[in-house]
Scaffold this active site. Structure first.
Site, mmCIF file in Angstrom:
data_model
loop_
_atom_site.group_PDB
_atom_site.id
_atom_site.type_symbol
_atom_site.label_atom_id
_atom_site.label_comp_id
_atom_site.label_asym_id
_atom_site.label_seq_id
_atom_site.Cartn_x
_atom_site.Cartn_y
_atom_site.Cartn_z
ATOM 1 N N LYS A 33 -15.062 6.703 -5.265
ATOM 2 C CA LYS A 33 -15.626 7.103 -3.964
ATOM 3 C C LYS A 33 -16.835 8.003 -4.148
ATOM 4 C CE LYS A 33 -14.374 10.784 -2.083
ATOM 5 N NZ LYS A 33 -13.393 11.796 -1.658
ATOM 6 N N GLU A 46 -27.099 31.930 0.255
ATOM 7 C CA GLU A 46 -27.335 33.347 0.535
ATOM 8 C C GLU A 46 -26.891 33.716 1.948
ATOM 9 O OE1 GLU A 46 -31.535 34.674 0.773
ATOM 10 O OE2 GLU A 46 -32.057 32.553 0.722
ATOM 11 N N HIS A 74 -31.990 34.060 -3.699
ATOM 12 C CA HIS A 74 -33.013 33.573 -2.773
ATOM 13 C C HIS A 74 -34.013 32.668 -3.467
ATOM 14 C CE1 HIS A 74 -35.426 33.763 0.834
ATOM 15 N NE2 HIS A 74 -36.491 33.971 0.075
ATOM 16 N N ASP A 79 1.364 13.191 -4.349
ATOM 17 C CA ASP A 79 1.349 12.692 -2.970
ATOM 18 C C ASP A 79 2.718 12.215 -2.492
ATOM 19 O OD1 ASP A 79 -1.335 13.161 -3.099
ATOM 20 O OD2 ASP A 79 -1.965 11.104 -2.661
ATOM 21 N N CYS A 84 -6.744 8.432 -7.866
ATOM 22 C CA CYS A 84 -7.970 9.219 -8.008
ATOM 23 C C CYS A 84 -8.996 8.498 -8.879
ATOM 24 C CB CYS A 84 -7.633 10.587 -8.589
ATOM 25 S SG CYS A 84 -9.083 11.550 -8.995
ATOM 26 N N ARG A 116 -8.384 7.498 17.413
ATOM 27 C CA ARG A 116 -7.569 7.608 18.635
ATOM 28 C C ARG A 116 -7.576 9.019 19.238
ATOM 29 N NH1 ARG A 116 -1.354 8.224 16.368
ATOM 30 N NH2 ARG A 116 -1.988 9.797 14.896
ATOM 31 N N GLU A 145 -15.614 9.729 5.240
ATOM 32 C CA GLU A 145 -16.420 9.549 4.027
ATOM 33 C C GLU A 145 -16.930 8.113 3.911
ATOM 34 O OE1 GLU A 145 -14.454 12.956 1.107
ATOM 35 O OE2 GLU A 145 -13.669 10.935 1.004
ATOM 36 N N TYR A 200 -10.394 12.394 6.421
ATOM 37 C CA TYR A 200 -11.543 12.522 5.520
ATOM 38 C C TYR A 200 -11.930 11.203 4.870
ATOM 39 C CZ TYR A 200 -8.794 12.728 1.129
ATOM 40 O OH TYR A 200 -7.994 12.429 0.059
ATOM 41 N N CYS A 227 -10.856 9.309 -5.516
ATOM 42 C CA CYS A 227 -11.925 10.309 -5.659
ATOM 43 C C CYS A 227 -13.119 9.841 -6.489
ATOM 44 C CB CYS A 227 -11.395 11.575 -6.322
ATOM 45 S SG CYS A 227 -9.644 11.879 -6.163
HETATM 46 C C1 LIG Z 1 -10.128 6.744 -1.034
HETATM 47 C C2 LIG Z 1 -9.514 8.028 -1.517
HETATM 48 C C3 LIG Z 1 -10.325 9.087 -1.809
HETATM 49 C C4 LIG Z 1 -9.781 10.279 -2.269
HETATM 50 N N1 LIG Z 1 -10.626 11.314 -2.532
HETATM 51 C C5 LIG Z 1 -10.124 12.487 -2.998
HETATM 52 C C6 LIG Z 1 -11.000 13.550 -3.316
HETATM 53 O O1 LIG Z 1 -12.224 13.463 -3.161
HETATM 54 N N2 LIG Z 1 -10.459 14.688 -3.814
HETATM 55 C C7 LIG Z 1 -9.103 14.826 -3.997
HETATM 56 O O2 LIG Z 1 -8.666 15.878 -4.472
HETATM 57 N N3 LIG Z 1 -8.247 13.827 -3.677
HETATM 58 C C8 LIG Z 1 -8.733 12.654 -3.189
HETATM 59 N N4 LIG Z 1 -7.886 11.624 -2.895
HETATM 60 C C9 LIG Z 1 -6.420 11.842 -3.035
HETATM 61 C C10 LIG Z 1 -5.987 11.691 -4.480
HETATM 62 O O3 LIG Z 1 -6.407 10.456 -4.977
HETATM 63 C C11 LIG Z 1 -4.484 11.820 -4.577
HETATM 64 O O4 LIG Z 1 -4.086 13.035 -3.977
HETATM 65 C C12 LIG Z 1 -3.989 11.809 -6.010
HETATM 66 O O5 LIG Z 1 -4.395 10.636 -6.677
HETATM 67 C C13 LIG Z 1 -2.458 11.926 -6.046
HETATM 68 O O6 LIG Z 1 -2.006 11.824 -7.353
HETATM 69 P P1 LIG Z 1 -0.520 11.331 -7.646
HETATM 70 O O7 LIG Z 1 -0.270 11.580 -9.095
HETATM 71 O O8 LIG Z 1 0.407 11.912 -6.673
HETATM 72 O O9 LIG Z 1 -0.517 9.773 -7.349
HETATM 73 P P2 LIG Z 1 -1.481 8.603 -7.789
HETATM 74 O O10 LIG Z 1 -2.717 9.093 -8.424
HETATM 75 O O11 LIG Z 1 -1.610 7.732 -6.608
HETATM 76 O O12 LIG Z 1 -0.656 7.843 -8.919
HETATM 77 C C14 LIG Z 1 0.525 7.146 -8.644
HETATM 78 C C15 LIG Z 1 0.638 6.026 -9.645
HETATM 79 O O13 LIG Z 1 1.972 5.524 -9.641
HETATM 80 C C16 LIG Z 1 1.934 4.127 -9.807
HETATM 81 N N5 LIG Z 1 3.221 3.617 -9.317
HETATM 82 C C17 LIG Z 1 3.695 3.655 -8.052
HETATM 83 N N6 LIG Z 1 4.956 3.199 -8.002
HETATM 84 C C18 LIG Z 1 5.289 2.842 -9.273
HETATM 85 C C19 LIG Z 1 6.474 2.318 -9.874
HETATM 86 N N7 LIG Z 1 7.570 2.092 -9.150
HETATM 87 N N8 LIG Z 1 6.468 2.077 -11.193
HETATM 88 C C20 LIG Z 1 5.362 2.320 -11.950
HETATM 89 N N9 LIG Z 1 4.221 2.832 -11.430
HETATM 90 C C21 LIG Z 1 4.190 3.106 -10.110
HETATM 91 C C22 LIG Z 1 0.719 3.698 -9.002
HETATM 92 O O14 LIG Z 1 0.248 2.430 -9.413
HETATM 93 C C23 LIG Z 1 -0.251 4.826 -9.329
HETATM 94 O O15 LIG Z 1 -1.027 4.518 -10.462
HETATM 95 C C24 LIG Z 1 -8.385 10.403 -2.447
HETATM 96 C C25 LIG Z 1 -7.543 9.322 -2.154
HETATM 97 C C26 LIG Z 1 -8.106 8.143 -1.701
HETATM 98 C C27 LIG Z 1 -7.202 6.988 -1.380
#
Ligand SMILES: Cc1cc2nc3c(=O)[nH]c(=O)nc-3n(C[C@H](O)[C@H](O)[C@H](O)COP(=O)(O)OP(=O)(O)OC[C@H]3O[C@@H](n4cnc5c(N)ncnc54)[C@H](O)[C@@H]3O)c2cc1C
Length: 461
Positions: free
Chosen positions: A51, A443, A438, A305, A43, A201, A184, A180, A48
């Site tokens: 972006k 509205e 308004h 995620d 994020c 697709r 975007e 999305y 997010c």
């Molecule tokens: C381009 C883009 C735009 C987005 N826009 C939005 C938006 O507008 N609004 C929204 O709500 N969501 C958005 N998202 C989705 C959002 O970013 C994710 O849902 C969110 O970041 C998930 O959080 P998380 O904690 O699951 O994982 P992440 O934030 O991905 O964090 C996981 C972390 O774990 C680390 N990691 C992975 N494996 C290991 C390991 N083995 N050892 C140590 N570290 C590790 C990674 O480096 C990373 O830093 C977007 C995603 C993308 C790709």
């Protein structure tokens, strides 16, 4: 069990991991967190936040054009991608430092390393080879872009990860994907001045969204000069000097300076040692968890995620917070994944909550639909050819609003507030009883009186 080094080891310092670590520590747990790339996760670093900054940048082109209708004379604006990229990176670095400082303030031990599981209580830090024993392990490793099946020239294709670090704005870009993120970035690049072709697709972009929304946005994107090609895939990419020839499944080709795929993201648990620990993966590919984010192994949890529930930042944060409250705060807290409001920062913007028309027709005995399209007021003097769209889905039996779908300026901001009403169970009568503000676009939400259509169960079948 042997004495543990820490109470909680969090793998991944993204949205879910950082929140869980901080809250667990605030409840008194000894917490260590490992991050293999940059603190803040997708994020903050490549999702997010950067972006949305690009979205803001891309919208100035319309503002400059629209200003003329309002009496302004605007000299020919010039856009400089390297300045934008550098400024975005500066803000990302500031946020990364803020997240790191928060972990520090709560006495969470941060290790900059990839971490893998050796067994259900042991994590190995690959940077040093050291092992850490933990009573509880939280997997918060997020998701990773998926590139689809092998094809010639796949090595030239970038994902959203690289899109933030391009040395220059591509004159022409082909983006494959219809979700999305693809939509975007198509709007971002188009707004900044690139010639954009979106290849998807399926039959229409934004699968899973309400059909009216999908159709409306596709038309708006086409009006803005984006070529939206549905029903095709990219089958290969050929490099010719600095350019690429993108081959499509119908045999046609598109010339481009960059090719980006945004065709989905996969839960990121490869090589994490989950099989050694015995953690079960669900059919959808995410780590299987219960409502408290516990995996098939009692002391291993997963949020965000990597569990492939609702892949959004606020959801990952809520799951991380709930996990920490459940385990360390004495407050068992399941996460409610229903009625999650969400936005697509396309141009125009989308905000949605609740059921789509198709879902509502399947689930409800009676459904009333209210919808309107109108020219946003600002577009009138600007002479801009764009339409806003609003749709309310109402349970015909209970009068509850079960879905709201918006396209237009600030739809993301609007849906946050509509989300409160829908979450509280507001009825259409509640919307109607609310006085309009308004003149606003919002509205329309409280002044739609005529049903566009009503369905009864018999009609739906
Ligand atoms: C381009 C883009 C735009 C987005 N826009 C939005 C938006 O507008 N609004 C929204 O709500 N969501 C958005 N998202 C989705 C959002 O970013 C994710 O849902 C969110 O970041 C998930 O959080 P998380 O904690 O699951 O994982 P992440 O934030 O991905 O964090 C996981 C972390 O774990 C680390 N990691 C992975 N494996 C290991 C390991 N083995 N050892 C140590 N570290 C590790 C990674 O480096 C990373 O830093 C977007 C995603 C993308 C790709």
């Amino acid at each position: 069990m042997a004495e543990q080094d820490v109470d909680l080891f969090v793998v991944g310092a993204g949205s879910g991991g950082v929140r869980a670590a901080r809250v667990a520590a605030s409840h008194g747990a000894r917490v260590m967190i490992a991050e293999e790339y940059r603190v803040g996760g997708t994020c903050v670093i490549r999702g997010c936040v950067p972006k949305k900054l690009l979205v803001y940048a891309s919208r100035f082109s319309d503002d400059f054009e629209d200003a003329e209708g309002y009496g302004w004379t605007v000299p020919d604006p010039v856009f400089h991608w390297p300045s934008l990229a550098a400024n975005v990176e500066r803000e990302v670095t500031r946020l990364e430092a803020a997240y790191t400082a928060t972990l520090d303030r709560f006495d969470v031990a941060l290790v900059k390393s990839r971490a893998v599981l050796e067994d259900a209580h042991t994590v190995r830090l690959l940077s040093t080879g050291a092992c850490v024993r933990a009573e509880t392990i939280l997997i918060a490793t997020g998701a990773w872009p998926h590139y689809g099946p092998k094809m010639p020239g796949l090595e030239y294709v970038i994902s959203s990860n690289e899109a933030f670090h391009l040395p220059e704005l591509p004159g022409r870009i082909v983006i494959q994907g219809g979700g999305y993120i693809a939509v975007e970035f198509a709007c971002i690049f188009a707004g900044l001045g690139s010639d954009v072709t979106l290849v998807y697709r399926g039959q229409n972009i934004l699968r899973g969204f309400d059909d009216d929304v999908r159709e409306h946005l596709r038309n708006e994107m086409r009006n803005r000069g984006i070529t939206v090609t549905c029903g095709h895939t990219v089958t290969g990419v050929e490099k010719a000097g600095d350019e690429f020839k993108v081959l499509l499944s119908d045999g046609s080709t598109v010339d481009a300076d960059k090719v980006m795929f945004a065709i989905g993201r996969r839960p990121n648990h490869m090589g994490l040692g989950l099989d050694t620990a015995g953690v079960r993966i669900a059919e959808h590919g995410g780590i299987a968890v219960n409502e408290y984010s516990r995996t098939s192994i009692d002391n291993i949890y997963a949020v965000g995620d990597v569990t492939h529930r609702v892949n959004l930042t606020p959801v990952a944060i809520r799951e991380g917070h709930a996990f920490a409250d459940t385990l360390y705060g004495g407050r068992p807290t399941p996460v409610d994944h229903t009625n999650v409001p969400t936005a697509v920062f396309s141009e125009p913007e989308i905000g949605v909550i609740g059921l789509t028309e198709e879902q509502a027709r399947q689930q409800l005995a009676r459904l009333d639909i209210y919808k309107t399209t109108f020219r946003p007021m600002k577009a009138t003097l600007a002479g801009r050819d764009t339409r806003s769209f609003m749709k309310l889905l109402v349970d015909g039996v209970t009068d509850r609003v079960v879905g709201c779908h918006l396209i237009g300026p600030d739809a993301g901001e609007l849906i946050q507030i509509v989300g409160v009403a829908v979450k509280m169970g507001a009825t259409k009568a509640d919307f109607d009883a609310t006085m309009a503000v308004h003149p606003t676009a919002a509205e329309e939400l409280v002044t739609m009186r005529e049903k566009a259509v009503s369905y009864g169960r018999a009609a739906a079948e």
